[in-house]
Enzyme design. Structure first.
Site, PDB file in Angstrom:
ATOM      1  N   GLY A   1       0.867  -1.178   0.000  1.00  0.00           N
ATOM      2  CA  GLY A   1       0.000   0.000   0.000  1.00  0.00           C
ATOM      3  C   GLY A   1       0.894   1.216   0.000  1.00  0.00           C
ATOM      4  O   GLY A   1       1.676   1.420  -0.919  1.00  0.00           O
TER       5      GLY A   1
ATOM      6  N   SER B   1       3.495   3.059   2.737  1.00  0.00           N
ATOM      7  CA  SER B   1       4.073   2.831   4.070  1.00  0.00           C
ATOM      8  C   SER B   1       3.820   3.994   5.027  1.00  0.00           C
ATOM      9  O   SER B   1       3.630   3.770   6.228  1.00  0.00           O
ATOM     10  CB  SER B   1       5.564   2.529   3.961  1.00  0.00           C
ATOM     11  OG  SER B   1       6.241   3.536   3.249  1.00  0.00           O
TER      12      SER B   1
ATOM     13  N   CYS C   1       5.862  -5.433  -0.055  1.00  0.00           N
ATOM     14  CA  CYS C   1       6.042  -4.092  -0.621  1.00  0.00           C
ATOM     15  C   CYS C   1       6.088  -3.035   0.491  1.00  0.00           C
ATOM     16  O   CYS C   1       7.083  -2.950   1.204  1.00  0.00           O
ATOM     17  CB  CYS C   1       4.991  -3.831  -1.686  1.00  0.00           C
ATOM     18  SG  CYS C   1       5.510  -2.550  -2.841  1.00  0.00           S
TER      19      CYS C   1
ATOM     20  N   ARG D   1      13.066   3.165  -0.749  1.00  0.00           N
ATOM     21  CA  ARG D   1      11.643   3.320  -1.070  1.00  0.00           C
ATOM     22  C   ARG D   1      11.472   3.772  -2.513  1.00  0.00           C
ATOM     23  O   ARG D   1      12.233   4.619  -2.984  1.00  0.00           O
ATOM     24  CB  ARG D   1      11.090   4.367  -0.113  1.00  0.00           C
ATOM     25  CG  ARG D   1       9.700   4.112   0.276  1.00  0.00           C
ATOM     26  CD  ARG D   1       9.198   5.168   1.214  1.00  0.00           C
ATOM     27  NE  ARG D   1       7.816   5.397   0.921  1.00  0.00           N
ATOM     28  CZ  ARG D   1       7.182   6.514   1.169  1.00  0.00           C
ATOM     29  NH1 ARG D   1       7.811   7.528   1.729  1.00  0.00           N
ATOM     30  NH2 ARG D   1       5.927   6.640   0.849  1.00  0.00           N
TER      31      ARG D   1
ATOM     32  N   ARG E   1       5.643   0.548  -7.472  1.00  0.00           N
ATOM     33  CA  ARG E   1       6.452   1.478  -6.645  1.00  0.00           C
ATOM     34  C   ARG E   1       7.187   0.685  -5.552  1.00  0.00           C
ATOM     35  O   ARG E   1       7.163   1.018  -4.377  1.00  0.00           O
ATOM     36  CB  ARG E   1       5.569   2.572  -6.026  1.00  0.00           C
ATOM     37  CG  ARG E   1       5.021   3.547  -7.061  1.00  0.00           C
ATOM     38  CD  ARG E   1       4.154   4.612  -6.433  1.00  0.00           C
ATOM     39  NE  ARG E   1       2.984   4.034  -5.817  1.00  0.00           N
ATOM     40  CZ  ARG E   1       2.687   4.103  -4.529  1.00  0.00           C
ATOM     41  NH1 ARG E   1       3.465   4.762  -3.704  1.00  0.00           N
ATOM     42  NH2 ARG E   1       1.608   3.542  -4.053  1.00  0.00           N
TER      43      ARG E   1
ATOM     44  N   HIS F   1       4.066  -8.068  -5.034  1.00  0.00           N
ATOM     45  CA  HIS F   1       2.719  -8.305  -4.487  1.00  0.00           C
ATOM     46  C   HIS F   1       2.190  -9.693  -4.858  1.00  0.00           C
ATOM     47  O   HIS F   1       1.372  -9.804  -5.778  1.00  0.00           O
ATOM     48  CB  HIS F   1       1.736  -7.286  -5.070  1.00  0.00           C
ATOM     49  CG  HIS F   1       1.840  -5.913  -4.511  1.00  0.00           C
ATOM     50  ND1 HIS F   1       1.043  -5.459  -3.484  1.00  0.00           N
ATOM     51  CD2 HIS F   1       2.640  -4.887  -4.846  1.00  0.00           C
ATOM     52  CE1 HIS F   1       1.350  -4.201  -3.210  1.00  0.00           C
ATOM     53  NE2 HIS F   1       2.318  -3.825  -4.024  1.00  0.00           N
TER      54      HIS F   1
ATOM     55  N   GLU G   1      -0.098 -11.302  -3.519  1.00  0.00           N
ATOM     56  CA  GLU G   1      -1.556 -11.374  -3.310  1.00  0.00           C
ATOM     57  C   GLU G   1      -2.318 -10.851  -4.524  1.00  0.00           C
ATOM     58  O   GLU G   1      -3.527 -11.038  -4.617  1.00  0.00           O
ATOM     59  CB  GLU G   1      -1.933 -10.591  -2.036  1.00  0.00           C
ATOM     60  CG  GLU G   1      -1.958  -9.077  -2.150  1.00  0.00           C
ATOM     61  CD  GLU G   1      -0.580  -8.420  -2.209  1.00  0.00           C
ATOM     62  OE1 GLU G   1       0.443  -9.144  -2.287  1.00  0.00           O
ATOM     63  OE2 GLU G   1      -0.527  -7.180  -2.212  1.00  0.00           O
TER      64      GLU G   1
HETATM   65  N1  GLN Z   1       6.185   2.901  -2.473  1.00  0.00           N
HETATM   66  C1  GLN Z   1       5.202   2.529  -1.511  1.00  0.00           C
HETATM   67  C2  GLN Z   1       5.600   3.011  -0.125  1.00  0.00           C
HETATM   68  O1  GLN Z   1       6.505   3.700   0.023  1.00  0.00           O
HETATM   69  C3  GLN Z   1       4.994   1.034  -1.484  1.00  0.00           C
HETATM   70  C4  GLN Z   1       4.245   0.603  -2.713  1.00  0.00           C
HETATM   71  C5  GLN Z   1       3.489  -0.653  -2.565  1.00  0.00           C
HETATM   72  O2  GLN Z   1       3.292  -1.185  -1.475  1.00  0.00           O
HETATM   73  N2  GLN Z   1       2.999  -1.134  -3.670  1.00  0.00           N
HETATM   74  O3  GLN Z   1       5.000   2.674   0.818  1.00  0.00           O
END
Ligand code: GLN
Length: 242
Positions: free
Chosen positions: A59, A61, A91, A121, A151, A221, A223
């Site tokens: 998601g 962070s 992630c 990140r 990301r 991911h 899931e």
């Molecule tokens: N770049 C996101 C973050 O910094 C993580 C992206 C993801 O969980 N798909 O939290």
């Protein structure tokens, strides 16, 4: 009829892809013959007592950290990790578990910590650089795993943070650093080696999943695919730690 073993996996449900994790564990339980996997959405500290293990989903962070803080979950989750309970971060969840993160929010961001790695990140680029790629994960067999990278964080160092980490650098609190000194961080999945990169499997930038004892983290991911092998792998980790 043989007795089925049961495990309860808590999925932190504050932000991100928690529904998908719960669905994957449910499909696993339906297909596995000898293990009942129950997965529950965790939003409050008292729910942790029902769980044998925890998943921190992907998601955002910073949003997950804020949600944890507001729910009074930050310290209970740190205590959970310190107790050596199984945790899998995907992630953003990998970022939350890391002891050090670079490229975070200006001024730093809150990490749970415990997993002795440094992550960058958004290290693979922004949303438009999201990609899918077959990942090599020998623990799951020869068939590659379909990696979905959104990301995603890059694993910049295994063990202590590198001294040339680019700011802003965030660290987990001292109480979470070096928790498991006798258990080294093991890479368990890699991006495929570039044809001209014979050293690729030791290059941290290609490492996309790591394990340190009962802590598991994937920068992609699982899931968001129908391949349940990593969910199954985590359930085996949980059963082995019981
Ligand atoms: N770049 C996101 C973050 O910094 C993580 C992206 C993801 O969980 N798909 O939290």
């Amino acid at each position: 009829m043989s007795e089925r073993t049961g495990v309860t996996i808590g999925v932190l449900a504050l932000q991100g892809a928690f529904h998908e994790h719960i669905a994957r564990f449910a499909s696993l339980s339906a297909s596995a013959s000898h293990v009942t996997v129950r997965s529950i959405a965790v939003r409050r500290p008292d729910q942790l007592a029902q769980c044998d293990a925890l998943v921190i989903p992907g998601g955002e962070s910073t949003a997950i950290a804020l949600g944890m803080h507001n729910a009074g979950l930050t310290e209970p989750l740190r205590a959970w990790i310190r107790d050596g309970k199984p945790v899998w971060g995907t992630c953003a969840g990998m970022i939350m578990l890391a002891n050090t993160a670079t490229g975070g929010k200006r001024g730093g961001q809150e990490l749970l910590g415990g997993l002795h790695i440094q992550v960058g990140r958004n290290g693979f680029g922004s949303q438009v650089n999201s990609f899918e790629c077959d990942v090599q994960c020998p623990s799951l067999g020869e068939t590659p795993f379909p990696g979905v990278f959104i990301r995603a964080p890059v694993v910049e160092a295994l063990g202590a943070a590198s001294s040339d980490a680019s700011p802003p650098v965030s660290h987990s609190p001292a109480s979470m650093q070096n928790l498991f000194p006798d258990t080294p961080v093991q890479p368990i999945a890699w991006l495929p080696p570039a044809s001209n990169a014979s050293h690729a499997l030791t290059d941290p930038s290609r490492i996309v999943a790591v394990r340190q004892g009962r802590l598991l983290a994937t920068s992609f991911h699982p899931e968001l695919t129908t391949d349940t092998r990593l969910h199954s792998y985590f359930v085996q980790m949980v059963l082995a730690s019981a």
